[in-house]
Design an enzyme around this catalytic site. Structure first.
Site, PDB file in Angstrom:
ATOM      1  N   ASP A 479       0.835  -1.202   0.000  1.00  0.00           N
ATOM      2  CA  ASP A 479       0.000   0.000   0.000  1.00  0.00           C
ATOM      3  C   ASP A 479       0.874   1.258   0.000  1.00  0.00           C
ATOM      4  O   ASP A 479       2.079   1.203   0.290  1.00  0.00           O
ATOM      5  CB  ASP A 479      -0.902  -0.033   1.248  1.00  0.00           C
ATOM      6  N   ASP A 549     -10.542   2.027  -3.556  1.00  0.00           N
ATOM      7  CA  ASP A 549     -11.125   1.741  -2.240  1.00  0.00           C
ATOM      8  C   ASP A 549     -12.641   1.723  -2.318  1.00  0.00           C
ATOM      9  O   ASP A 549     -13.305   1.265  -1.395  1.00  0.00           O
ATOM     10  CB  ASP A 549     -10.692   2.803  -1.223  1.00  0.00           C
TER      11      ASP A 549
HETATM   12  C1  GLA Z   1      -5.710   1.896   2.214  1.00  0.00           C
HETATM   13  C2  GLA Z   1      -6.083   0.758   1.289  1.00  0.00           C
HETATM   14  C3  GLA Z   1      -7.134  -0.101   1.945  1.00  0.00           C
HETATM   15  C4  GLA Z   1      -6.621  -0.614   3.271  1.00  0.00           C
HETATM   16  C5  GLA Z   1      -6.186   0.538   4.147  1.00  0.00           C
HETATM   17  C6  GLA Z   1      -5.499   0.051   5.402  1.00  0.00           C
HETATM   18  O1  GLA Z   1      -6.768   2.779   2.362  1.00  0.00           O
HETATM   19  O2  GLA Z   1      -6.495   1.233   0.057  1.00  0.00           O
HETATM   20  O3  GLA Z   1      -7.488  -1.168   1.108  1.00  0.00           O
HETATM   21  O4  GLA Z   1      -5.538  -1.495   3.041  1.00  0.00           O
HETATM   22  O5  GLA Z   1      -5.290   1.412   3.470  1.00  0.00           O
HETATM   23  O6  GLA Z   1      -5.078   1.097   6.204  1.00  0.00           O
END
Ligand code: GLA
Length: 740
Positions: A479, A549
């Site tokens: 990430d 997301d």
């Molecule tokens: C980001 C990612 C999510 C998740 C969060 C965790 O927002 O896109 O899918 O992994 O971080 O903190």
């Protein structure tokens, strides 16, 4: 050999069965662009394409000659200030303050195969007979700098890959302030410019506008390719659509700050450029040093945007993505993030995994919160060791238990970040990107590590290797949740601060490369608060990316459609999440959520244990269905039949390479009453085969030949006079085609 050099006219003709690309050494020894389009017959000389017109208010190169102006020339890699007033592909600041250059032809090489770009992602060949490369060496005598333009034409993809390399053969330091990956001067301006814009939660929405005089551009200044714009643009003729017509696609194989622009000049020449964003960029070119630009990929088609996209999909699936997972079906996963967020115990995770296993799910992914003091977003990033309060048996213990269940195990990292409340930051406060004497801004309470410094990359590498080697980890979600501010590196002198954004991305690539080499079987999925770094550069390292997301099925229709213009379905992480949706509160049927997510790297991201048993049973069937058709969904030829950007009905089609099987996803966003009797024409099937058409539960719809389906179409009407109780808002249906 599909690159010809005509000695007399000093012209190069790059061609394959579909494309021709013709360039010429002009009379001032600079490189001119003559043609890029459908394959044409070879000829010795295209001098008639070189403009030698007299025009008022024009500057000319030669004394007593009113015919040769670079401002009137179509060029390969133009400079500013020597009769061309348009934006340049190159600018080099010299010790005396000048940035005038004159790169002229020295020599060239034509060879089978394709070179790799050191430290940078790029398309590749497996055999030298898959592609041919032309390298043209140009030189500026005053500053003694070499410029090599590198072009590769593929035999089996309608694509040309390009980049440029600078080498300082002189004795002075120079500052390279513009070094685009490609420049293409097209002879007219009758194009629509398509860009893929958005923001968090709504990435890559197609926006189109006709070109107009002047400059139109998209780019990023954030240190990542970004949610907001994508390093991919299309120029298409106004009448071109998904099924027919002429179009060019330009994709940058790069994940940092980029610029994509088109400049239409007064004579309707369209100059297209793509490369590292010159804003806030400079690179110190010391004596004997080289600078290699990222690669740009150009695709041309006369067969519409589906064909353009399919060329990118196949090239990127087969010759950009690498490694163990390149051609493999992607495991169906369950991710605990939207199931638990930070609130989990090992028992809770194992219970989720057990349920998932019962439903046929193959990979359990533990998301954020397993390390350091990471029980909320305020602490722990950078401390990549397990939190034993939460996971008493460590990652190796949990991973062993997951493997005992017969599942693969995946783990979340955010390698490029730290919180101030972390041991990493306490021990190495100088490791973050920040400008001396200035406030350091945060995003989500986190700070970006200075990956331009090899020792910082080493530090993170060592921590990650330990975790990945101790516990058996099959998948990593990498990430990256904030963009860079106050960009400055404590490790570089003043005259190299313009390099930091690019060096940062080189550091990210380096860490990826080292981890891939060390753990070649790990499946990497890139992520950046969803799709904030979904680009061709990342696909070289991570074969799939978390697309957004926003997992609402209806929003995903737009996000996945937009993404599909360049990137293959196998690269799009797509999960079924809870309804009402966490990002949008929209309620959608479980079937619709799965039907959308099937067209991607499929998974679930919700608390399976809190669902009604009927939902779990439905999920079990969905998982079994996806296993049966995964090859087509992920690696079939993908068509956009109707897109959410201009239609309430969305239809996607995936066809197997032998055309014997196909699946159409058919989605109706809002229900309509007493609607028309609808048909959907289906391209891409074999005209002479007869297909049995059914739904996923096996119920038969009918038998039709490919010819009928292509021309008459398949009747898709789902409500006559609105009486069908089955259809609701957010309705979806799958049509499965099996050749007899
Ligand atoms: C980001 C990612 C999510 C998740 C969060 C965790 O927002 O896109 O899918 O992994 O971080 O903190």
């Amino acid at each position: 050999m599909p690159i010809k050099f005509h000695k007399q006219s000093r012209e190069f003709h790059l061609y394959n069965d579909q494309l021709s690309y013709i360039i010429k050494v002009l009379k001032n020894d600079q490189l001119g662009q003559l043609y890029f389009g459908k394959r044409v017959v070879d000829r010795d000389n295209h001098d008639y394409l070189v403009e030698n017109t007299y025009r008022p208010v024009t500057s000319y190169v030669y004394d007593n000659d009113y015919s040769f102006s670079l401002g009137n020339m179509k060029q390969e890699y133009p400079a500013y200030g020597t009769t061309d007033y348009r934006l340049p592909a190159v600018e080099i600041k010299q010790p005396n303050g000048s940035s005038i250059t004159n790169f002229t032809y020295v020599s060239h090489r034509i060879y089978d195969g394709k070179p790799q770009l050191n430290g940078l992602p790029a398309t590749y060949v497996e055999n030298d007979n898959e592609a041919t490369t032309l390298e043209v060496l140009l030189h500026d005598d005053v500053i003694n700098v070499d410029l090599t333009l590198i072009y590769t034409i593929f035999n089996n993809y309608d694509a040309i890959a390009r980049s440029a390399k600078f080498t300082n053969q002189g004795e002075h330091d120079y500052q390279l302030t513009t070094a685009m990956s490609m420049n293409l001067d097209l002879p007219d301006d009758d194009y629509d410019w398509l860009q893929f814009s958005g923001a968090w939660g709504r990435e890559r929405q197609l926006k189109a506008a006709h070109l107009r005089p002047g400059i139109q551009s998209v780019g990023s200044t954030r240190g990542a390719s970004s949610h907001m714009e994508n390093p991919f643009v299309i120029l298409k003729r106004p009448h071109t659509d998904d099924f027919q017509g002429e179009a060019y696609g330009f994709s940058l194989v790069y994940s940092g700050n980029f610029l994509a622009q088109a400049e239409v000049d007064p004579y309707k020449v369209t100059r297209v450029q793509l490369g590292i964003n010159p804003f806030h960029f400079s690179w110190k070119l010391a004596p004997q040093a080289s600078f290699q630009t990222p690669e740009a990929v150009m695709v041309y088609t006369t067969n519409g945007l589906n064909d353009l996209s399919q060329n990118f999909h196949h090239l990127y699936q087969q010759r950009l993505t690498r490694g163990y997972w390149r051609d493999r079906q992607r495991p169906i996963l369950v991710n605990n993030w939207e199931a638990t967020y930070f609130d989990f115990t090992e028992d809770k995770l194992l219970s989720l995994a057990k349920t998932a296993k019962d439903l046929g799910i193959e990979l359990f992914v533990l998301d954020d919160g397993w390390f350091g003091k990471r029980t909320s977003e305020t602490a722990g990033l950078g401390d990549w060791w397990v939190n034993r309060d939460r996971l008493p048996d460590g990652i190796s213990g949990l991973s062993a238990k997951i493997h005992q269940l017969g599942m693969m195990f995946g783990l979340w990292f955010e390698p490029e970040m730290t919180n101030k409340d972390s041991d990493l930051y306490r021990n190495h406060p100088d490791y973050i990107i920040k400008t001396p004497d200035r406030h350091a801004s945060h995003g989500r309470k986190q700070y970006v590590l200075d990956f331009s410094r090899p020792e910082v990359v080493d530090y993170v590498y060592n921590m990650m290797v330990k975790v990945l080697a101790d516990g058996k980890v099959d998948y990593v979600k990498w990430d990256m949740n904030r963009n860079i501010t106050e960009c400055f590196s404590a490790a570089y002198p003043a005259d190299q601060q313009g390099e930091i954004f690019h060096r940062y991305i080189l550091g990210v690539y380096d860490l990826y490369e080292r981890l891939i080499n060390k753990f070649p079987q790990i499946l990497f999925e890139s992520c950046a608060s969803g799709g904030g770094r979904f680009d061709a550069g990342m696909l070289y390292y991570a074969p799939q990316a978390w697309t957004s997301d926003d997992s609402d099925a209806i929003e995903r229709l737009k996000i996945q459609t937009g993404t599909s213009y360049c990137y293959p379905t196998s690269s799009m992480g797509a999960h079924v999440s809870v309804s009402p949706n966490e990002q949008l509160q929209r309620q959608t049927p479980l079937k619709t959520r799965a039907d959308v997510a099937y067209f991607g790297a499929f998974g679930y991201e919700l608390d399976l244990n809190s669902l009604p048993e009927t939902d779990r049973q439905q999920i079990k069937q969905q998982v079994a269905f996806m296993k049966k058709y995964r090859q087509i969904f992920q690696f079939g030829t993908f068509y956009r039949l109707k897109t959410p950007f201009d239609s309430n009905i969305v239809a996607w089609l995936a066809v197997s390479p032998d055309k014997k099987q196909a699946i159409m996803g058919y989605f109706k966003i809002l229900n309509d009453v007493n609607a028309e009797y609808r048909r959907q024409q289906l391209p891409g099937l074999a005209a002479d085969l007869t297909y049995q058409v059914s739904e996923e539960d096996g119920s038969q719809i009918g038998e039709f030949t490919g010819n009928e389906l292509a021309n008459i179409g398949l009747v898709t009407t789902d409500a006559s006079a609105g009486e069908n109780k089955e259809t609701t808002d957010f309705y979806s249906k799958l049509f499965i085609f099996n050749a007899k």
